[in-house]
Design a protein around this motif. Structure first.
Motif, PDB file in Angstrom:
ATOM      1  N   UNK A 345       0.832  -1.202   0.000  1.00  0.00           N
ATOM      2  CA  UNK A 345       0.000   0.000   0.000  1.00  0.00           C
ATOM      3  C   UNK A 345       0.868   1.254   0.000  1.00  0.00           C
ATOM      4  N   UNK A 346       1.867   1.254   0.849  1.00  0.00           N
ATOM      5  CA  UNK A 346       2.738   2.422   0.949  1.00  0.00           C
ATOM      6  C   UNK A 346       3.491   2.653  -0.361  1.00  0.00           C
ATOM      7  N   UNK A 347       3.977   1.568  -0.967  1.00  0.00           N
ATOM      8  CA  UNK A 347       4.706   1.688  -2.225  1.00  0.00           C
ATOM      9  C   UNK A 347       3.813   2.278  -3.315  1.00  0.00           C
ATOM     10  N   UNK A 348       2.559   1.782  -3.389  1.00  0.00           N
ATOM     11  CA  UNK A 348       1.630   2.306  -4.393  1.00  0.00           C
ATOM     12  C   UNK A 348       1.354   3.791  -4.151  1.00  0.00           C
ATOM     13  N   UNK A 349       1.148   4.163  -2.899  1.00  0.00           N
ATOM     14  CA  UNK A 349       0.871   5.565  -2.569  1.00  0.00           C
ATOM     15  C   UNK A 349       2.058   6.445  -2.950  1.00  0.00           C
ATOM     16  N   UNK A 350       3.264   5.993  -2.611  1.00  0.00           N
ATOM     17  CA  UNK A 350       4.445   6.803  -2.908  1.00  0.00           C
ATOM     18  C   UNK A 350       4.632   6.969  -4.410  1.00  0.00           C
ATOM     19  N   UNK A 351       4.386   5.888  -5.180  1.00  0.00           N
ATOM     20  CA  UNK A 351       4.521   5.986  -6.629  1.00  0.00           C
ATOM     21  C   UNK A 351       3.455   6.914  -7.214  1.00  0.00           C
ATOM     22  N   UNK A 352       2.235   6.825  -6.683  1.00  0.00           N
ATOM     23  CA  UNK A 352       1.158   7.697  -7.163  1.00  0.00           C
ATOM     24  C   UNK A 352       1.445   9.155  -6.816  1.00  0.00           C
ATOM     25  N   UNK A 353       1.957   9.388  -5.626  1.00  0.00           N
ATOM     26  CA  UNK A 353       2.331  10.744  -5.223  1.00  0.00           C
ATOM     27  C   UNK A 353       3.399  11.310  -6.146  1.00  0.00           C
ATOM     28  N   UNK A 354       4.361  10.469  -6.501  1.00  0.00           N
ATOM     29  CA  UNK A 354       5.430  10.908  -7.396  1.00  0.00           C
ATOM     30  C   UNK A 354       4.854  11.276  -8.756  1.00  0.00           C
ATOM     31  N   UNK A 355       3.915  10.478  -9.247  1.00  0.00           N
ATOM     32  CA  UNK A 355       3.279  10.751 -10.534  1.00  0.00           C
ATOM     33  C   UNK A 355       2.477  12.055 -10.486  1.00  0.00           C
ATOM     34  N   UNK A 356       1.938  12.369  -9.292  1.00  0.00           N
ATOM     35  CA  UNK A 356       1.112  13.569  -9.128  1.00  0.00           C
ATOM     36  C   UNK A 356       1.917  14.755  -8.623  1.00  0.00           C
ATOM     37  N   UNK A 357       3.235  14.651  -8.670  1.00  0.00           N
ATOM     38  CA  UNK A 357       4.079  15.771  -8.268  1.00  0.00           C
ATOM     39  C   UNK A 357       3.979  16.136  -6.806  1.00  0.00           C
ATOM     40  N   UNK A 358       3.680  15.135  -5.951  1.00  0.00           N
ATOM     41  CA  UNK A 358       3.578  15.401  -4.527  1.00  0.00           C
ATOM     42  C   UNK A 358       2.245  15.965  -4.097  1.00  0.00           C
ATOM     43  N   UNK A 359       1.289  16.088  -5.006  1.00  0.00           N
ATOM     44  CA  UNK A 359      -0.020  16.643  -4.693  1.00  0.00           C
ATOM     45  C   UNK A 359      -0.892  15.563  -4.067  1.00  0.00           C
ATOM     46  N   UNK A 360      -1.117  15.659  -2.760  1.00  0.00           N
ATOM     47  CA  UNK A 360      -1.871  14.633  -2.032  1.00  0.00           C
ATOM     48  C   UNK A 360      -3.311  14.569  -2.517  1.00  0.00           C
ATOM     49  N   UNK A 361      -3.902  15.721  -2.801  1.00  0.00           N
ATOM     50  CA  UNK A 361      -5.304  15.739  -3.254  1.00  0.00           C
ATOM     51  C   UNK A 361      -5.460  14.977  -4.571  1.00  0.00           C
ATOM     52  N   UNK A 362      -4.552  15.221  -5.522  1.00  0.00           N
ATOM     53  CA  UNK A 362      -4.623  14.517  -6.804  1.00  0.00           C
ATOM     54  C   UNK A 362      -4.393  13.017  -6.624  1.00  0.00           C
ATOM     55  N   UNK A 363      -3.413  12.660  -5.792  1.00  0.00           N
ATOM     56  CA  UNK A 363      -3.137  11.244  -5.551  1.00  0.00           C
ATOM     57  C   UNK A 363      -4.331  10.561  -4.901  1.00  0.00           C
ATOM     58  N   UNK A 364      -4.993  11.255  -3.969  1.00  0.00           N
ATOM     59  CA  UNK A 364      -6.161  10.676  -3.305  1.00  0.00           C
ATOM     60  C   UNK A 364      -7.289  10.442  -4.299  1.00  0.00           C
ATOM     61  N   UNK A 365      -7.508  11.416  -5.188  1.00  0.00           N
ATOM     62  CA  UNK A 365      -8.569  11.236  -6.203  1.00  0.00           C
ATOM     63  C   UNK A 365      -8.231  10.085  -7.141  1.00  0.00           C
ATOM     64  N   UNK A 366      -6.968   9.976  -7.515  1.00  0.00           N
ATOM     65  CA  UNK A 366      -6.559   8.915  -8.445  1.00  0.00           C
ATOM     66  C   UNK A 366      -6.726   7.539  -7.820  1.00  0.00           C
TER      67      UNK A 366
END
Length: 381
Positions: A345-366
């Motif tokens: 879970x953490x790995x997926x979140x970190x990769x998604x955050x990286x894809x979203x430029x560190x934007x937590x809101x965008x990563x959460x929506x994705x």
């Protein structure tokens, strides 16, 4: 024969201020080098209001409706004051000083340590609802801070009105997350001059109230506390920063601004990213301990000690240590012998955050989850 040096006629500061005051009000001579520019400018404003130093001061409360409105509008400021009140009382109870809290317009909404035998003016002027602005009672420390947004000390007959010349007061601003004036904290002594650095004391407590107010206003912000010594993280001189869901520095107090080398909150343009000013992304910041401290090397080369906490939408702490809610299906990954579900879970979140430029809101929506879930997983909850 030994000659004695002549004693200056105006030997004390009070005597020099008295002379400068008389020359200014009677002859129009500026009191240059005798009083601070902030006090002099206040005198000038009072004169433009057609006030006269000899006139009586009416310590009148504002209307009941305005008072109730102020208390409603500033209830979070008042709660922060109440939280610091025991410490303020402990410090001032054995002195000649009282503490006063005003709203941004100068209306008194909190008092402490008033009612000593020598007090006459404070008993009248220290009532809840009294207007302490320049327009109402001339030059006072709270009134000057309301106008200038800067700390100030006003001694004795530096006050505009003669009647208020028995007061000695030091005041400091309390700012909100946008850097605007949220209130004023004042320490005043009647008839007895300060025998300690009142400006330092009032600044310390104003900072403590400001920190509480900033954190109370945080809504789904990652709050970072930082200082050069870990032992200062629980003190009023801690730097406090709020990181929003886009990974930006939404606000920070004056201590944090100075540690990071940032301009004051009300002089900034576009909010900088957390990684830009803290040298760490959301994943690293969210994993900082809730208790104790971890070292954090800032981009400016300064090493600080830091901890973090997540704030819920209601402003209360999100105690992620006790949050053992299973992650939503959207971020579930099958565990492998070498990788646990939590690590996946953490790995997926970190990769998604990286894809979203560190934007937590965008990563959460994705990922189809809340920002709170992101923060909890990053912190190991």
């Amino acid at each position: 024969m030994t000659q004695l040096s002549p004693t200056p006629f105006f030997a004390t500061r009070a005597e020099r201020v008295k002379l400068a005051r008389r020359r200014y009000f009677e002859e129009g001579l500026p009191p240059s080098g005798v009083i601070s520019d902030a006090v002099f400018q206040s005198w000038a404003r009072c004169q433009r209001l057609r006030q006269e130093p000899a006139q009586r001061v009416a310590f009148e409360p504002v209307t009941a409706s305005r008072m109730h409105q102020s208390l409603r509008k500033n209830h979070m400021l008042h709660e922060a004051w109440l939280a610091e009140l025991p410490q303020i009382q402990a410090a001032l109870n054995t002195t000649s000083c009282a503490a006063l809290l005003t709203d941004p317009s100068g209306v008194l909404i909190g008092t402490a340590c008033i009612g000593r035998a020598h007090e006459r003016l404070l008993v009248v002027g220290g009532r809840i609802g009294i207007d302490l602005s320049e327009e109402a009672i001339g030059t006072t420390a709270p009134g000057v801070v309301v106008r200038t947004r800067q700390p100030v000390t006003v001694y004795g007959n530096e006050h505009f009105f003669d009647e208020v010349g028995v007061m000695h007061c030091a005041a400091a601003p309390i700012r909100d997350a946008a850097g605007n004036l949220a209130g004023v904290l004042d320490v005043s002594s009647e008839s007895i001059p300060f025998n300690f650095d009142a400006a330092a004391v009032v600044g310390l407590f104003a900072g403590a109230i400001e920190n509480r107010l900033l954190v109370a206003h945080a809504s789904e912000h990652l709050v970072i506390r930082m200082q050069v010594l870990a032992s200062l993280l629980d003190s009023p001189v801690v730097g406090v920063i709020g990181i929003d869901g886009a990974g930006r520095v939404a606000w920070c107090n004056g201590v944090a601004s100075r540690l990071l080398g940032l301009p004051p909150q009300d002089q900034r343009g576009t909010p900088p990213s957390a990684e830009q000013v803290l040298g760490a992304g959301i994943a690293r910041l969210a994993s900082l301990p809730r208790a104790g401290a971890a070292a954090l090397l800032l981009p400016n080369g300064l090493k600080v000690w830091a901890r973090s906490e997540m704030r819920a939408p209601d402003g209360h702490r999100n105690l992620v240590a006790s949050a053992r809610v299973e992650p939503p299906e959207a971020i579930r990954l099958p565990a492998s012998p070498a990788t646990t579900l939590r690590e996946s879970n953490r790995d997926l979140i970190e990769r998604t955050l990286e894809q979203c430029g560190g934007n937590v809101s965008k990563a959460a929506r994705k990922l189809g989850v809340s920002r709170g879930v992101i923060y909890r997983r990053l912190r190991g909850g």
